[in-house]
Design an enzyme around this catalytic site. Structure first.
Site, PDB file in Angstrom:
ATOM      1  CG  ASP A  55      29.426 -16.546  58.886  1.00  0.00           C
ATOM      2  OD1 ASP A  55      28.618 -16.308  58.080  1.00  0.00           O
ATOM      3  OD2 ASP A  55      30.515 -16.526  58.666  1.00  0.00           O
ATOM      4  CB  ILE A  56      24.211 -14.738  59.673  1.00  0.00           C
ATOM      5  CG1 ILE A  56      22.940 -14.596  59.492  1.00  0.00           C
ATOM      6  CG2 ILE A  56      25.157 -13.575  59.736  1.00  0.00           C
ATOM      7  CD1 ILE A  56      21.761 -13.441  60.017  1.00  0.00           C
TER       8      ILE A  56
END
Length: 208
Positions: A55-56
């Site tokens: 994820d970011i």
């Protein structure tokens, strides 16, 4: 008309920085893995697909391949490859609660498989944990540790199966040589179109 020759199977190790999205395009205009790799590898780079996701807000090892069959194979739970992480958390770590994760846990109706977790170091209210799992559901590490009352402040994937982050610099990419790829995949390499072995220095690109 000549038939198109199948492109040889290739695999890359990329140190995805925090703040980069693991998609080809982002409607919010955030930097993407595809953009970063295009800058690093240049116009002759193959079209690469991520093996799994980060994820970011996570960083570390992201494998990418040009072979859809290899991508699916490496993502299958049945392949059983251990994904290992170093995780910095804020809060009181309960060693017994971490140990109990080895039996799996259910949170909000979602069942998570066995997780190996242990405290590595502690400084004040912050601790580094070593975490290993084989499934990798969406945001699994953050959700499970959050359920234990721990706030994740940094998450780094350091290994995906036999492939290690090692000394790869943040934001850098390096191609796995055909020789190493064949050795690490073992019998799974059957049916893949692997190119001839090249020198270990081939395929390296530093972060811009």
């Amino acid at each position: 008309e000549r038939l198109k020759v199948a492109e040889p199977t290739r695999l890359f190790r990329y140190y995805k920085p925090e703040g980069v999205v693991t998609t080809a395009r982002d409607p919010e205009g955030r930097p993407t893995v595809s953009e970063k790799l295009a800058n690093l590898l240049g116009p002759t780079a193959p079209r690469l697909m991520p093996v799994g996701r980060l994820d970011i807000n996570s960083e570390g090892l992201l494998l990418l391949t040009n072979d859809g069959a290899l991508k699916r194979l490496l993502e299958l739970p049945g392949t059983g490859w251990l994904r290992r992480y170093r995780v910095r958390v804020y809060g009181q770590v309960d060693p017994a609660a971490l140990k109990a994760l080895a039996a799996g846990i259910e949170i909000d109706g979602i069942r998570y498989g066995p997780i190996k977790a242990e405290e590595e170091t502690r400084t004040g209210a912050n601790a580094w944990l070593k975490v290993g799992l084989r499934e990798g559901k969406n945001r699994e590490v953050r959700r499970v540790l959050g359920h234990l009352g721990l706030e994740v402040s940094r998450l780094i994937r350091v290994a995906y199966g036999p492939f290690q982050l090692g000394g790869l610099a943040r934001g850098a990419v390096e191609e796995v040589t055909p020789k190493v790829l064949k050795e690490q995949l073992g019998g799974m390499a059957a049916g893949l179109s692997l190119p001839p072995s090249r020198s270990p220095s081939a395929g390296k690109a530093a972060a811009a």
